[in-house]
Write a protein that holds these residues in place. Structure first.
Motif, PDB file in Angstrom:
ATOM      1  N   TYR A   1       0.840  -1.199   0.000  1.00 25.57           N
ATOM      2  CA  TYR A   1       0.000   0.000   0.000  1.00 25.57           C
ATOM      3  C   TYR A   1       0.877   1.252   0.000  1.00 25.57           C
ATOM      4  O   TYR A   1       1.547   1.563   0.989  1.00 25.57           O
ATOM      5  N   LYS A   2       0.876   1.972  -1.131  1.00 23.64           N
ATOM      6  CA  LYS A   2       1.698   3.171  -1.296  1.00 23.64           C
ATOM      7  C   LYS A   2       0.865   4.399  -0.934  1.00 23.64           C
ATOM      8  O   LYS A   2      -0.070   4.777  -1.650  1.00 23.64           O
ATOM      9  N   MET A   3       1.176   4.995   0.173  1.00 22.53           N
ATOM     10  CA  MET A   3       0.463   6.193   0.608  1.00 22.53           C
ATOM     11  C   MET A   3       1.358   6.963   1.572  1.00 22.53           C
ATOM     12  O   MET A   3       2.265   6.401   2.181  1.00 22.53           O
ATOM     13  N   LYS A   4       1.084   8.235   1.714  1.00 26.05           N
ATOM     14  CA  LYS A   4       1.930   9.082   2.546  1.00 26.05           C
ATOM     15  C   LYS A   4       1.905   8.672   4.003  1.00 26.05           C
ATOM     16  O   LYS A   4       2.901   8.822   4.721  1.00 26.05           O
ATOM     17  N   SER A   5       0.770   8.158   4.468  1.00 27.26           N
ATOM     18  CA  SER A   5       0.637   7.801   5.889  1.00 27.26           C
ATOM     19  C   SER A   5       1.201   6.428   6.223  1.00 27.26           C
ATOM     20  O   SER A   5       1.118   5.978   7.371  1.00 27.26           O
ATOM     21  N   SER A   6       1.779   5.728   5.256  1.00 32.87           N
ATOM     22  CA  SER A   6       2.268   4.365   5.474  1.00 32.87           C
ATOM     23  C   SER A   6       3.429   4.349   6.468  1.00 32.87           C
ATOM     24  O   SER A   6       4.448   5.036   6.282  1.00 32.87           O
ATOM     25  N   ALA A   7       3.259   3.555   7.508  1.00 34.27           N
ATOM     26  CA  ALA A   7       4.329   3.392   8.495  1.00 34.27           C
ATOM     27  C   ALA A   7       5.470   2.579   7.914  1.00 34.27           C
ATOM     28  O   ALA A   7       6.632   2.737   8.321  1.00 34.27           O
ATOM     29  N   VAL A   8       5.173   1.710   6.961  1.00 34.13           N
ATOM     30  CA  VAL A   8       6.217   0.927   6.294  1.00 34.13           C
ATOM     31  C   VAL A   8       7.136   1.854   5.508  1.00 34.13           C
ATOM     32  O   VAL A   8       8.365   1.699   5.515  1.00 34.13           O
ATOM     33  N   GLN A   9       6.536   2.816   4.846  1.00 40.14           N
ATOM     34  CA  GLN A   9       7.338   3.762   4.073  1.00 40.14           C
ATOM     35  C   GLN A   9       8.249   4.582   4.979  1.00 40.14           C
ATOM     36  O   GLN A   9       9.406   4.837   4.648  1.00 40.14           O
ATOM     37  N   ASP A  10       7.735   4.933   6.152  1.00 39.01           N
ATOM     38  CA  ASP A  10       8.549   5.709   7.096  1.00 39.01           C
ATOM     39  C   ASP A  10       9.751   4.918   7.592  1.00 39.01           C
ATOM     40  O   ASP A  10      10.815   5.488   7.871  1.00 39.01           O
ATOM     41  N   LYS A  11       9.579   3.599   7.717  1.00 38.01           N
ATOM     42  CA  LYS A  11      10.628   2.774   8.310  1.00 38.01           C
ATOM     43  C   LYS A  11      11.319   1.899   7.274  1.00 38.01           C
ATOM     44  O   LYS A  11      11.952   0.903   7.628  1.00 38.01           O
ATOM     45  N   LYS A  12      11.220   2.252   5.996  1.00 36.95           N
ATOM     46  CA  LYS A  12      11.686   1.351   4.943  1.00 36.95           C
ATOM     47  C   LYS A  12      13.182   1.044   5.019  1.00 36.95           C
ATOM     48  O   LYS A  12      13.586  -0.106   4.801  1.00 36.95           O
ATOM     49  N   LEU A  13      14.005   2.005   5.357  1.00 30.65           N
ATOM     50  CA  LEU A  13      15.438   1.747   5.442  1.00 30.65           C
ATOM     51  C   LEU A  13      15.776   0.833   6.623  1.00 30.65           C
ATOM     52  O   LEU A  13      16.622  -0.062   6.493  1.00 30.65           O
ATOM     53  N   HIS A  14      15.132   1.071   7.735  1.00 37.04           N
ATOM     54  CA  HIS A  14      15.357   0.199   8.891  1.00 37.04           C
ATOM     55  C   HIS A  14      14.885  -1.222   8.591  1.00 37.04           C
ATOM     56  O   HIS A  14      15.539  -2.209   8.958  1.00 37.04           O
ATOM     57  N   ILE A  15      13.750  -1.323   7.898  1.00 35.82           N
ATOM     58  CA  ILE A  15      13.236  -2.641   7.506  1.00 35.82           C
ATOM     59  C   ILE A  15      14.229  -3.332   6.570  1.00 35.82           C
ATOM     60  O   ILE A  15      14.503  -4.538   6.699  1.00 35.82           O
ATOM     61  N   ALA A  16      14.799  -2.570   5.631  1.00 34.92           N
ATOM     62  CA  ALA A  16      15.770  -3.146   4.685  1.00 34.92           C
ATOM     63  C   ALA A  16      16.988  -3.694   5.421  1.00 34.92           C
ATOM     64  O   ALA A  16      17.526  -4.755   5.062  1.00 34.92           O
ATOM     65  N   GLU A  17      17.426  -3.007   6.450  1.00 36.96           N
ATOM     66  CA  GLU A  17      18.564  -3.481   7.234  1.00 36.96           C
ATOM     67  C   GLU A  17      18.245  -4.790   7.945  1.00 36.96           C
ATOM     68  O   GLU A  17      19.083  -5.704   8.015  1.00 36.96           O
ATOM     69  N   MET A  18      17.030  -4.879   8.485  1.00 35.04           N
ATOM     70  CA  MET A  18      16.631  -6.112   9.161  1.00 35.04           C
ATOM     71  C   MET A  18      16.481  -7.264   8.163  1.00 35.04           C
ATOM     72  O   MET A  18      16.803  -8.419   8.461  1.00 35.04           O
TER      73      MET A  18
END
Length: 860
Positions: free
Chosen positions: A657-674
């Motif tokens: 889900y691509k949207m401005k309010s996405s928490a995944v989008q906010d944390k995408k770099l941290h998620i990529a590291e994990m």
């Protein structure tokens, strides 16, 4: 999307799969295979109890407030003094000894007491039947005066045999008056009366017709009783009772007269055998004969006049410690339709027998189940709640045996139990019986849980509306953890089947109940994990269920609260292991209790995220995304594979889900590291899941840069050699997004990327048009700035040309050996997805290739 104008060389890169205007549901599902996916998991394991008990070891009921599973049972438990059938109105005892009224016309007639015969000569004066009965009683028996008090005998004569006495009065009033005036009226005198009555009736044969002949036949049979090995045969024919009894004018013998004779001829010898026999096997055989005789004489049930005498004898045999014998006794006593304390006693007896698993075999060969089911069907729920409790407990034990369970299903036990549950559900909380019926409901639901293993029983549960009744019980017994646990276990078993799952999903009330239970019993792991498992089943395939659950007030907050609770429990457990210098659990292959809850809870989140509006809302829920990322932070795939992979899958779904309010989008770099940690693991399932998430996240420029910086693209190219369609599909998706940036297109020249893509197209193309389409899109993006086919594709140019030409030939590309439906589906996807992209790519290569090779088409 590519331009539709073939003359336009500058086409937009393929960001994602092209979307036709109209698609079938199967296409949509297949297209979303690396975007949104539901999760499956194992049903929570319920260990079998070591011992059969009324309430299991995990019961929430304190021992002092629940009926016992272990108790002593003796003849005295049946209260022999009260073995007579209850008349309904209990009379007060008289203050004085009543004077028996005689029917003698002469008030001065002398009264003489019957005497025992002095010698054998006097005995021979009696008829053969009279002499036989006399000998049996004179030697001492269970009907002797020492076992039955004189006042009871006198009472029996007045209360149990009125019809017989009236008949004797008509025959000989003086004789009856003489006999009734004898107070200690013992068994010997009773036998004499019977034999003398037979003699008199024989003399009246010319007046009585058929009855006289019939009694003469009975007398002959009574003579045969003295001969060893002689079997008795009571005359039976469809109208025998009617012919014998008839009207009084026709036969002079009523039903009580017939019963009296049958008692002495058929029943008494067996009772004597029961009294004198010491061998258990012989006693069991005698009980079998007794049941058959009682059934033959229509003496089962409450109408039998000598029922109390018979029951007293049977009760005394309970003291013999033998389960096979007690099984026979229980069957007869239940067939006599006892009630009150006697019903409780015999139900406890049946419970005690069934409690021993070793008795299952002998229970299979008897018909105890029929008797117990009859008790459930006919007895009053409130009046006999304790008896029904032990009766239901015995049936619960039987349901643990596969043979007996199938027998239950065949005898209609499912419908019967649901009817009983319906009666219990009608009793409200303010009723005094509410608490005791809760004990009964525990046994009932535990039995239904066992029945849920049977396919025919599952069908009956659905057809008979089990869902609604179980939900009513769940709502009324919210404070009874035992009842709630068993009902949820039933749902846990049955919701794994589509028909029951659909019926449960249609019961809108169930979502409110499940949320209420989760909030009330949040730390009861065995209850919580099953509710979460059921919710996962409901939301796996039903979009309406996803929406309905999400809309229930507090649903997301309840899931977050549970997530936090069990996440903390898991963290504390992990710290405990590490504190003791142990890096792993005792058995890393099996999740801990906290891990198991988290696995199934995350599955619910993943399934909910399939719904567009629900998924978007969850993607914007920062606390949910934080908890999912935390799982990837502190838990390695080696610690708990299913938990880590489920967390990655849910993040992948939410990242769609691509949207401005996405928490995944906010944390995408941290998620990529994990995810990098998961990508470098030795667990291939974990690697594939990490690649899938990168497939979605790589649509962001920051993630593409991260992939290039960490050399992750080389890993994606290497995965093309995996010879696995799903792995190649996920890796190709990441490479597709990387080639969008013209500056990153050259990466395919490294590590032999072009050649591996061509190999994948050759290996999987004809079987997977979706993957073939993705490869062509990747090559299209890569060749955007092409000047020469040879410099762009190198030595793989000619192979690629041959492949594309062959795959675009419908007759060659489509396997017509497939069945019609599958062939039509392949053709549809080939036409809509693969063909447009492949034609554009082929046209580009040919236009930049100076020397076209001879194309050889080979079948796939």
């Amino acid at each position: 999307q590519p331009s539709k104008d073939k003359n336009t060389e500058k086409a937009e890169p393929f960001y994602r799969l092209s979307v036709p205007k109209k698609k079938t549901s199967s296409e949509i599902i297949n297209e979303a295979r690396n975007v949104l996916r539901t999760l499956r998991t194992r049903r929570p394991f319920t260990p079998t109890e070591d011992q059969r008990k009324l309430f299991g070891s995990g019961s929430s009921r304190p021992p002092q407030s629940r009926p016992p599973s272990v108790f002593s049972l003796h003849a005295s438990s049946f209260d022999l003094a009260e073995s007579r059938p209850v008349s309904g109105v209990r009379l007060s005892p008289l203050d004085h000894k009543p004077v028996l009224v005689t029917f003698a016309k002469d008030e001065d007639s002398s009264i003489s007491l019957p005497k025992c015969p002095a010698d054998d000569a006097e005995v021979r004066k009696l008829s053969s039947a009279r002499a036989h009965f006399f000998r049996r009683t004179f030697q001492g028996s269970f009907l002797s005066a020492k076992m039955v008090p004189p006042d009871q005998n006198e009472e029996k004569l007045d209360s149990e045999e009125p019809a017989m006495m009236n008949n004797l009065c008509r025959s000989n009033n003086n004789c009856l008056a003489e006999q009734r005036s004898y107070a200690p009226f013992n068994d010997e005198s009773r036998q004499l009366i019977c034999n003398e009555r037979i003699s008199r009736l024989e003399k009246e044969d010319s007046l009585k017709g058929t009855a006289g002949k019939f009694l003469f036949q009975l007398r002959g049979e009574s003579d045969q009783m003295k001969k060893p090995g002689t079997s008795l045969s009571w005359p039976r024919s469809p109208g025998w009772k009617r012919r014998v009894t008839g009207s009084e004018d026709e036969t002079g013998i009523n039903e009580s007269e017939e019963e009296e004779i049958f008692w002495h001829i058929k029943i008494l010898p067996i009772l004597h055998e029961l009294e004198k026999e010491d061998n258990i096997e012989n006693l069991c055989l005698a009980c079998t004969k007794l049941y058959q005789a009682l059934n033959e004489g229509n003496m089962l049930g409450k109408r039998f006049k000598r029922r109390s005498v018979l029951l007293k004898i049977l009760y005394k045999l309970v003291d013999i410690d033998s389960d096979p014998l007690c099984l026979k006794l229980a069957k007869i006593i239940l067939a006599m339709k006892v009630d009150g304390k006697h019903l409780l006693g015999v139900c406890k007896l049946a419970f005690k027998i069934c409690k021993n698993e070793k008795n299952d075999y002998i229970i299979q060969n008897d018909r105890l189940l029929d008797c117990l089911l009859e008790v459930l069907r006919t007895e009053d729920l409130k009046k006999n709640d304790e008896a029904l409790l032990y009766c239901m407990g015995a049936i619960k034990f039987m349901s643990g045996n596969a043979v007996l369970l199938n027998e239950m299903v065949n005898k209609g036990a499912v419908e019967m139990l649901l009817q009983l549950m319906k009666q219990i559900n009608k009793v409200k909380e303010n009723d005094t019986h509410f608490s005791n019926l809760g004990h009964l409901l525990v046994q009932l639901t535990a039995t239904l849980r066992n029945l849920a293993d049977s396919p025919p029983a599952r069908c009956q549960l659905v057809c008979n509306g089990a869902v609604s009744e179980l939900c009513v019980a769940l709502e009324q017994r919210m404070n009874d953890k035992d009842v709630c646990t068993y009902i949820v276990r039933i749902f846990s078993k049955l919701s794994s089947y589509s028909d029951f799952c659909a019926a449960l999903a249609d019961c809108s009330r169930c979502y409110v109940l499940f949320l209420a239970l989760l909030n009330k019993h949040q730390k009861q792991q065995d209850l919580v994990i099953r509710i979460i498992f059921v919710l996962g089943n409901l939301t796996e395939k039903n979009n309406q269920a996803r929406e309905q659950f999400f809309k229930e007030r507090g649903s997301v907050n309840t899931l977050i609260s549970l997530f936090q609770t069990y996440h903390e429990l898991d963290l504390n457990a992990q710290k405990w292991y590490h504190g003791r210098g142990r890096e792993e659990k005792n058995n890393p292959k099996h999740p801990s209790e906290a891990e198991d809850v988290l696995i199934k809870l995350i599955r619910v989140l993943a399934n909910l995220s399939i719904h567009p509006s629900v998924g978007a809302a969850l993607a914007a829920a920062h606390r949910i995304v934080e908890l999912l990322v935390t799982v990837l932070e502190y838990k390695s795939v080696d610690d708990c594979e299913e938990l880590v992979i489920n967390a990655a899958t849910t993040i992948n779904n939410l990242s769609y889900y691509k949207m401005k309010s996405s928490a995944v989008q906010d944390k995408k770099l941290h998620i990529a590291e994990m995810l990098l940690k998961l990508l470098m693991s030795n667990n291939m399932d974990g690697v594939v899941e990490a690649v899938r998430v990168f497939g979605n996240l790589s649509q962001y420029h920051e993630i593409c840069d991260f992939i290039m910086q960490k050399k992750i693209y080389k890993f994606m190219i290497a995965l093309l050699d995996a010879k696995n369609q799903d792995v190649c599909f996920s890796a190709c998706g990441v490479l597709l997004n990387l080639t969008v940036d013209k500056n990153k297109g050259a990466l395919l020249m490294e590590e032999g990327g072009i050649g591996k893509l061509v190999d994948c197209l050759q290996d999987f193309g004809p079987a997977d048009w979706q993957l073939a389409c993705l490869i062509c899109k990747t090559l299209w993006n890569y060749s955007e700035n092409i000047t020469s086919a040879a410099s762009c594709f190198g030595e793989d140019t000619n192979t690629l040309l041959v492949l594309l030409t062959s795959l675009l030939d419908e007759e060659v590309a489509l396997d017509y050996s497939l069945d019609t439906d599958l062939r039509d589906y392949h053709k549809l996807y080939w036409e809509r997805e693969f063909k447009p992209v492949a034609e554009k790519l082929l046209d580009r290569i040919q236009s930049h290739h100076s020397c076209l090779p001879a194309v050889t088409i080979t079948p796939f």
